[in-house]
Scaffold this motif. Structure first.
Motif, mmCIF file in Angstrom:
data_model
loop_
_atom_site.group_PDB
_atom_site.id
_atom_site.type_symbol
_atom_site.label_atom_id
_atom_site.label_comp_id
_atom_site.label_asym_id
_atom_site.label_seq_id
_atom_site.Cartn_x
_atom_site.Cartn_y
_atom_site.Cartn_z
ATOM 1 N N ALA A 69 0.830 -1.209 0.000
ATOM 2 C CA ALA A 69 0.000 0.000 0.000
ATOM 3 C C ALA A 69 0.859 1.251 0.000
ATOM 4 O O ALA A 69 0.565 2.227 -0.711
ATOM 5 C CB ALA A 69 -0.938 -0.007 1.216
ATOM 6 N N THR A 70 1.937 1.244 0.777
ATOM 7 C CA THR A 70 2.811 2.422 0.824
ATOM 8 C C THR A 70 3.476 2.670 -0.517
ATOM 9 O O THR A 70 3.651 3.814 -0.934
ATOM 10 C CB THR A 70 3.876 2.233 1.915
ATOM 11 N N ALA A 71 3.835 1.594 -1.202
ATOM 12 C CA ALA A 71 4.572 1.743 -2.458
ATOM 13 C C ALA A 71 3.671 2.062 -3.643
ATOM 14 O O ALA A 71 4.104 2.743 -4.577
ATOM 15 C CB ALA A 71 5.362 0.463 -2.747
ATOM 16 N N ASN A 72 2.400 1.613 -3.617
ATOM 17 C CA ASN A 72 1.600 1.666 -4.838
ATOM 18 C C ASN A 72 0.310 2.467 -4.724
ATOM 19 O O ASN A 72 -0.341 2.691 -5.744
ATOM 20 C CB ASN A 72 1.241 0.237 -5.288
ATOM 21 N N ASN A 73 -0.109 2.868 -3.520
ATOM 22 C CA ASN A 73 -1.374 3.572 -3.402
ATOM 23 C C ASN A 73 -1.330 4.909 -4.130
ATOM 24 O O ASN A 73 -0.400 5.708 -3.939
ATOM 25 C CB ASN A 73 -1.717 3.788 -1.922
ATOM 26 N N GLN A 74 -2.335 5.160 -4.965
ATOM 27 C CA GLN A 74 -2.343 6.361 -5.793
ATOM 28 C C GLN A 74 -2.639 7.619 -4.978
ATOM 29 O O GLN A 74 -2.144 8.709 -5.295
ATOM 30 C CB GLN A 74 -3.383 6.208 -6.913
ATOM 31 N N GLN A 75 -3.437 7.508 -3.911
ATOM 32 C CA GLN A 75 -3.691 8.676 -3.074
ATOM 33 C C GLN A 75 -2.415 9.126 -2.364
ATOM 34 O O GLN A 75 -2.177 10.331 -2.210
ATOM 35 C CB GLN A 75 -4.775 8.343 -2.047
ATOM 36 N N VAL A 76 -1.601 8.177 -1.938
ATOM 37 C CA VAL A 76 -0.330 8.526 -1.314
ATOM 38 C C VAL A 76 0.577 9.229 -2.320
ATOM 39 O O VAL A 76 1.238 10.227 -2.006
ATOM 40 C CB VAL A 76 0.351 7.272 -0.735
ATOM 41 N N LYS A 77 0.618 8.715 -3.547
ATOM 42 C CA LYS A 77 1.448 9.351 -4.575
ATOM 43 C C LYS A 77 0.967 10.772 -4.860
ATOM 44 O O LYS A 77 1.780 11.685 -5.055
ATOM 45 C CB LYS A 77 1.415 8.512 -5.850
ATOM 46 N N GLY A 78 -0.364 10.963 -4.889
ATOM 47 C CA GLY A 78 -0.880 12.309 -5.097
ATOM 48 C C GLY A 78 -0.520 13.240 -3.949
ATOM 49 O O GLY A 78 -0.188 14.411 -4.172
ATOM 50 N N ALA A 79 -0.574 12.735 -2.703
ATOM 51 C CA ALA A 79 -0.209 13.557 -1.549
ATOM 52 C C ALA A 79 1.270 13.921 -1.584
ATOM 53 O O ALA A 79 1.658 15.040 -1.230
ATOM 54 C CB ALA A 79 -0.546 12.816 -0.252
#
Length: 504
Positions: A69-79
């Motif tokens: 989740a840390t590596a691939n979550n798109q919301q994290v990448k947007g943040a």
């Protein structure tokens, strides 16, 4: 020119005035402790996780899901991308403290005015022809009132708020992964219980069929046994549908395709929840990223009041222009073509249609809004912790009583089975005891899962980690091939020319 040196010396010191209020954390009414909590620790225990909080559950599969989740979550990448924007804006604002230089080369055809100011009569003379200019323009705003410093302070606070928002998104994603994973494990445990019940009811069906064949039973008992088996099998299908939905939710959180994502079925039971130090309410000021984000936004709004106030005062810029000017390109760089000008430019605001006044009113209102949001975030955080602590406490008590009810139901079902097999009790008693046992077992499994989910909620309410001395780092994510680096231009004349100005 005699005033130039004192102005430059004054602008290079920290003694210049700085308009506007300096930020101070507002006072917040903090209760001394959380209500109903008999265990609390102001400092973390040594064995508890310091950053990866989910490791307290000691589940290797959960650990791997968190890494995905840390590596691939798109919301994290947007943040993270929003944080990069805010950090770049903060660095851009620092450039306002330095002079700017430019080289505006021009080649044009012009006609001068016959009536232009001149030390001698022109008598209708004018110039019509080419004009070549190769000047070097210099501009430097002197931060007399702290406008630039307040603006830079605001952008730095914005960058810090974006970092907190990034960690808040990350914490929310991690909590959602843990919550849905434990719900999925709860369903696995329930399906295991129901499958076991199907096996027991299958054995009861064999007994009922044998009794019918021996003439000691009735077709009603056999039909009831078949109904119980079909009903339990239908429950398994309903639980499997819920599991598939949770699996798809986890796939979204992990940034992967739901068609290719599978979580193996867990065969074991659900462990008890770990102990989590609740700490004291004041710890939330440092633990929760959303509270920190609200405070950073308040800091930025406070700094922008100073920017708005500075607009009421004169601004001073040092302007300079020097280079070569000629009507003939062949003599453009000869000493006789040299021209220059240097001096201050003072802008005194006299009338702007009250724009500056309303701009200050707007800045103060933005500060009041940020202050209200900060206080609301802290109040909501306290309520989140209180709710989670209450859930953990009440679910613990409920689990104990539910465990006793399950044990007594299992004992009653065993007695009913024995009496049914001996022919001293009707099959209906065995059905009722079996149904009650299944209900109690599933309820116990659900409460065990709810206790884990409540623990995750408490950890999220406390801000995740326990050691606040650790720096907030940007999570490492998997690069997206479509997120191209626009600086990697193809080699050529335009790429080389662009490289000359990459430091500007």
């Amino acid at each position: 020119m005699r005033l130039l040196l004192p102005i430059l010396l004054a602008s290079s010191t920290a003694a210049l005035a700085q308009i506007g209020p300096s930020y101070e954390r507002p006072d917040t009414a903090v209760p001394p402790k959380f209500k109903g909590v008999t265990w609390r620790a102001a400092t973390p225990s040594a064995h508890l996780s310091k950053g990866q909080w989910w490791t307290v559950f000691r589940d290797s599969r959960l650990n791997s899901l968190m890494a995905m989740a840390t590596a691939n979550n798109q919301q994290v990448k947007g943040a993270i991308a929003r944080f990069d924007q805010a950090r770049a804006a903060a660095r851009m604002s620092r450039g306002d403290f330095y002079p700017s230089l430019s080289l505006p080369l021009t080649a044009e055809t012009q006609r001068t005015s016959e009536n232009m100011p001149s030390p001698f009569p022109l008598n209708g003379l004018h110039y019509l022809g080419p004009a070549f200019n190769a000047p070097l323009d210099f501009s430097w705003e002197i931060d007399l009132w702290g406008k630039l410093r307040r603006a830079a302070e605001g952008t730095r606070a914005d960058a810090a708020a974006a970092a907190d928002a990034m960690h808040n998104v990350l914490l929310g994603i991690q909590a959602d992964v843990a919550t849905n994973y434990f719900r999925l494990r709860t369903l696995d445990n329930e399906m295991r219980i129901v499958r076991s019940a199907v096996g027991l009811r299958g054995e009861a069906l064999k007994i009922a069929s044998a009794r019918v064949q021996a003439g000691a039973g009735s077709d009603l008992e056999q039909a009831q046994a078949e109904t119980e088996i079909a009903s339990a099998e239908a429950e398994i299908s309903a639980l499997q549908a819920q599991r598939d939905q949770l699996e798809n939710v986890l796939a979204i959180l992990l940034g992967t395709s739901a068609s290719n994502f599978r979580v193996p079925v867990s065969e074991g039971g659900i462990p008890g929840p770990p102990s989590v130090p609740a700490g004291v309410p004041s710890d939330l000021l440092e633990r929760r990223p959303d509270i920190s984000q609200a405070e950073r936004v308040l800091h930025a709004a406070t700094a922008r009041i100073g920017v708005a106030k500075a607009l009421f005062f004169p601004s001073v810029k040092m302007l300079g222009r020097g280079g070569f000017q000629s009507g003939d390109i062949d003599v453009l760089f000869e000493p006789s073509s040299l021209m220059w000008s240097l001096g201050p430019s003072i802008n005194v605001p006299l009338f702007s249609g009250n724009k500056n006044r309303w701009n200050l009113t707007k800045a103060k209102a933005a500060h009041d809004e940020a202050l209200a949001n900060y206080r609301q975030a802290f109040i909501a955080a306290l309520a989140d912790v209180e709710t989670s602590l209450s859930s953990i406490r009440n679910l613990g008590a409920q689990a104990a009583t539910q465990g006793r009810a399950r044990d007594s139901a299992e004992k009653a079902a065993q007695l009913a089975r024995t009496r049914f097999e001996a022919g001293t009790s009707p099959y209906l008693d065995y059905i009722d005891a079996n149904r009650t046992t299944l209900t109690m077992q599933r309820a116990s499994a659900q409460i065990a899962g709810q206790r884990l989910v409540a623990t995750v909620s408490l950890i999220k309410a406390l801000g995740g980690g326990w050691d606040q001395r650790l720096p907030n780092e940007v999570p490492v994510t998997t690069p997206d091939p479509a997120a191209r680096n626009l600086d990697q231009d193809k080699p050529g004349i335009f790429g080389r020319v662009k490289g000359w100005f990459t430091r500007n």
